[in-house]
Structures are given as C-alpha cells and as structure tokens.
Scaffold this motif. Structure first.
Motif, PDB file in Angstrom:
ATOM      1  N   ARG A  82     -22.925  17.320 -27.124  1.00 38.72           N
ATOM      2  CA  ARG A  82     -22.404  17.788 -28.407  1.00 38.72           C
ATOM      3  C   ARG A  82     -22.217  16.602 -29.321  1.00 38.72           C
ATOM      4  O   ARG A  82     -21.613  15.601 -28.917  1.00 38.72           O
ATOM      5  N   ILE A  83     -22.700  16.735 -30.528  1.00 34.59           N
ATOM      6  CA  ILE A  83     -22.372  15.728 -31.524  1.00 34.59           C
ATOM      7  C   ILE A  83     -20.974  16.069 -32.010  1.00 34.59           C
ATOM      8  O   ILE A  83     -20.777  17.058 -32.705  1.00 34.59           O
ATOM      9  N   GLU A  84     -20.010  15.263 -31.607  1.00 36.70           N
ATOM     10  CA  GLU A  84     -18.619  15.483 -31.982  1.00 36.70           C
ATOM     11  C   GLU A  84     -18.377  15.001 -33.406  1.00 36.70           C
ATOM     12  O   GLU A  84     -17.624  15.614 -34.149  1.00 36.70           O
ATOM     13  N   GLU A  85     -18.984  13.874 -33.734  1.00 38.51           N
ATOM     14  CA  GLU A  85     -18.871  13.322 -35.081  1.00 38.51           C
ATOM     15  C   GLU A  85     -20.160  12.592 -35.406  1.00 38.51           C
ATOM     16  O   GLU A  85     -20.751  11.953 -34.541  1.00 38.51           O
ATOM     17  N   ILE A  86     -20.567  12.704 -36.659  1.00 36.67           N
ATOM     18  CA  ILE A  86     -21.680  11.912 -37.161  1.00 36.67           C
ATOM     19  C   ILE A  86     -21.272  11.437 -38.547  1.00 36.67           C
ATOM     20  O   ILE A  86     -20.676  12.187 -39.323  1.00 36.67           O
ATOM     21  N   TYR A  87     -21.570  10.193 -38.813  1.00 35.66           N
ATOM     22  CA  TYR A  87     -21.188   9.614 -40.098  1.00 35.66           C
ATOM     23  C   TYR A  87     -22.249   8.611 -40.534  1.00 35.66           C
ATOM     24  O   TYR A  87     -22.708   7.792 -39.740  1.00 35.66           O
ATOM     25  N   ILE A  88     -22.631   8.719 -41.793  1.00 35.15           N
ATOM     26  CA  ILE A  88     -23.511   7.743 -42.443  1.00 35.15           C
ATOM     27  C   ILE A  88     -22.766   7.273 -43.684  1.00 35.15           C
ATOM     28  O   ILE A  88     -22.251   8.099 -44.453  1.00 35.15           O
ATOM     29  N   ARG A  89     -22.707   5.975 -43.890  1.00 33.72           N
ATOM     30  CA  ARG A  89     -21.990   5.423 -45.055  1.00 33.72           C
ATOM     31  C   ARG A  89     -22.496   6.055 -46.348  1.00 33.72           C
ATOM     32  O   ARG A  89     -23.697   6.290 -46.516  1.00 33.72           O
ATOM     33  N   ALA A  90     -21.575   6.300 -47.258  1.00 35.64           N
ATOM     34  CA  ALA A  90     -21.897   6.954 -48.529  1.00 35.64           C
ATOM     35  C   ALA A  90     -22.998   6.217 -49.295  1.00 35.64           C
ATOM     36  O   ALA A  90     -23.858   6.850 -49.907  1.00 35.64           O
ATOM     37  N   ALA A  91     -23.007   4.897 -49.242  1.00 37.49           N
ATOM     38  CA  ALA A  91     -23.975   4.106 -50.016  1.00 37.49           C
ATOM     39  C   ALA A  91     -25.418   4.334 -49.579  1.00 37.49           C
ATOM     40  O   ALA A  91     -26.346   4.083 -50.360  1.00 37.49           O
ATOM     41  N   VAL A  92     -25.629   4.816 -48.367  1.00 36.68           N
ATOM     42  CA  VAL A  92     -27.004   5.012 -47.880  1.00 36.68           C
ATOM     43  C   VAL A  92     -27.323   6.466 -47.557  1.00 36.68           C
ATOM     44  O   VAL A  92     -28.389   6.758 -47.007  1.00 36.68           O
ATOM     45  N   ARG A  93     -26.425   7.366 -47.885  1.00 36.96           N
ATOM     46  CA  ARG A  93     -26.692   8.791 -47.646  1.00 36.96           C
ATOM     47  C   ARG A  93     -27.805   9.281 -48.558  1.00 36.96           C
ATOM     48  O   ARG A  93     -28.058   8.718 -49.615  1.00 36.96           O
ATOM     49  N   GLY A  94     -28.440  10.368 -48.138  1.00 36.07           N
ATOM     50  CA  GLY A  94     -29.489  10.974 -48.950  1.00 36.07           C
ATOM     51  C   GLY A  94     -30.849  10.349 -48.739  1.00 36.07           C
ATOM     52  O   GLY A  94     -31.805  10.691 -49.423  1.00 36.07           O
ATOM     53  N   ARG A  95     -30.964   9.454 -47.776  1.00 35.58           N
ATOM     54  CA  ARG A  95     -32.233   8.782 -47.490  1.00 35.58           C
ATOM     55  C   ARG A  95     -32.874   9.288 -46.200  1.00 35.58           C
ATOM     56  O   ARG A  95     -33.844   8.724 -45.731  1.00 35.58           O
ATOM     57  N   GLY A  96     -32.287  10.320 -45.613  1.00 37.91           N
ATOM     58  CA  GLY A  96     -32.849  10.895 -44.396  1.00 37.91           C
ATOM     59  C   GLY A  96     -32.384  10.233 -43.111  1.00 37.91           C
ATOM     60  O   GLY A  96     -32.879  10.556 -42.036  1.00 37.91           O
ATOM     61  N   MET A  97     -31.426   9.333 -43.203  1.00 34.09           N
ATOM     62  CA  MET A  97     -30.994   8.601 -42.008  1.00 34.09           C
ATOM     63  C   MET A  97     -30.279   9.493 -40.994  1.00 34.09           C
ATOM     64  O   MET A  97     -30.420   9.294 -39.785  1.00 34.09           O
ATOM     65  N   GLY A  98     -29.510  10.479 -41.472  1.00 36.80           N
ATOM     66  CA  GLY A  98     -28.816  11.372 -40.551  1.00 36.80           C
ATOM     67  C   GLY A  98     -29.798  12.159 -39.698  1.00 36.80           C
ATOM     68  O   GLY A  98     -29.658  12.239 -38.481  1.00 36.80           O
ATOM     69  N   GLY A  99     -30.809  12.732 -40.345  1.00 34.44           N
ATOM     70  CA  GLY A  99     -31.828  13.477 -39.607  1.00 34.44           C
ATOM     71  C   GLY A  99     -32.618  12.592 -38.660  1.00 34.44           C
ATOM     72  O   GLY A  99     -32.914  12.980 -37.530  1.00 34.44           O
ATOM     73  N   GLU A 100     -32.952  11.389 -39.123  1.00 33.43           N
ATOM     74  CA  GLU A 100     -33.679  10.459 -38.256  1.00 33.43           C
ATOM     75  C   GLU A 100     -32.831  10.032 -37.068  1.00 33.43           C
ATOM     76  O   GLU A 100     -33.337   9.881 -35.959  1.00 33.43           O
ATOM     77  N   ALA A 101     -31.533   9.838 -37.310  1.00 32.58           N
ATOM     78  CA  ALA A 101     -30.646   9.452 -36.214  1.00 32.58           C
ATOM     79  C   ALA A 101     -30.559  10.561 -35.165  1.00 32.58           C
ATOM     80  O   ALA A 101     -30.616  10.290 -33.963  1.00 32.58           O
TER      81      ALA A 101
END
Length: 149
Positions: A82-101
């Motif tokens: 289970r992904i309990e928490e996922i976080y990407i810094r605000a300055a780099v959000r919207g670049r697809g990093m969450g999905g890639e991670a």
C-alpha cells in the motif's frame, strides 16, 4: 524523464522528517515530530519488515518520497503493498514524476512476491486518482473497520 527511487536509510531521517512536515503542512494535516520519528526510524534502519521508504529523485537532493506498507491477504493471493503516503515537492509537481515514481515502484516490486499495489485516493478526480487511472489502477471496494490496539 526517468525518475530514480532509492530506499531511504537512517542517514536520511532528518531530510525525510522535513519532507513529511512540508507534506503535512501543505495538506493541512497534523504533524508531530516526536511521534513520527520513533515510528519512522525502524523503517529506515531495516528492522521493520512491514514497510519501507523510497526517496524520489537524485540521491543527494530527493524531490519526494513514497512510504510503502506491506501486508498479506489470502483473497488477493499473497503479499500486498500500500502506498501510505506519496509526496512530490511543489516546485517540481506537474512534470509526471509522481506517475513515473509509481511505475518505477511497480517494476521494483515485481518479482519480489508482491501481487497487488494499493493506493488510497479521495476519488478519480484528485491528482493521485488521475495518476492511478493513467496507470490502469481499478477501483476496489474493500470496506474495513479498524481499532487501535
């Protein structure tokens, strides 16, 4: 873009606590470092086999994290994550990093006995919901009741 993941260790504790604090502040959620640190350290030092923390991005300056918990469920066919928490810094959000991670995480879990990856969302219209929809996650209906012990 290729996102890198690495398992966090005890040397990452201060950095990770700081990222969790930022994530919680952004979400308007409570943060208590005195409670968090003792719960986090066994994950970072490897003595807690029921979860792990992955740092997202360059080793020296990660841009986010994924906190992953493990369980075992006969109905699912074995080990679940289970992904309990996922976080990407605000300055780099919207670049697809969450999905890639999350994609990199799934590739990393493949072959280690994990049969299902779960993510709790607040609906398909949320950022994490949209990411999961793109990655072909399906809605699951598994109601639980819980109680602290």
């Amino acid at each position: 873009m290729s996102v890198t993941l690495r398992i966090a260790g005890t040397g990452d504790a201060d950095r990770h606590v700081q990222m969790i604090e930022t994530a919680r502040e952004e979400a308007g959620a409570p943060f208590d470092a005195e409670t968090l640190r003792p719960a986090l350290l066994p994950l970072l030092d490897g003595t807690m086999p029921f979860g792990t923390v992955y740092l997202v991005g360059p080793p020296r300056s990660p841009v986010g994290f994924i906190l992953l918990g493990f369980g075992y469920e006969l109905a699912a066919g074995g080990i679940t994550a289970r992904i309990e928490e996922i976080y990407i810094r605000a300055a780099v959000r919207g670049r697809g990093m969450g999905g890639e991670a999350i994609s990199a995480l799934m590739r990393g879990l493949d072959g280690h006995g994990v049969v299902e990856l779960r993510v709790m969302t607040q609906g398909a219209g949320t950022p994490i919901g949209r990411i999961c929809t793109r990655l072909r996650f399906v809605e699951a209906s598994r109601p639980y009741l819980s109680r602290a012990i």
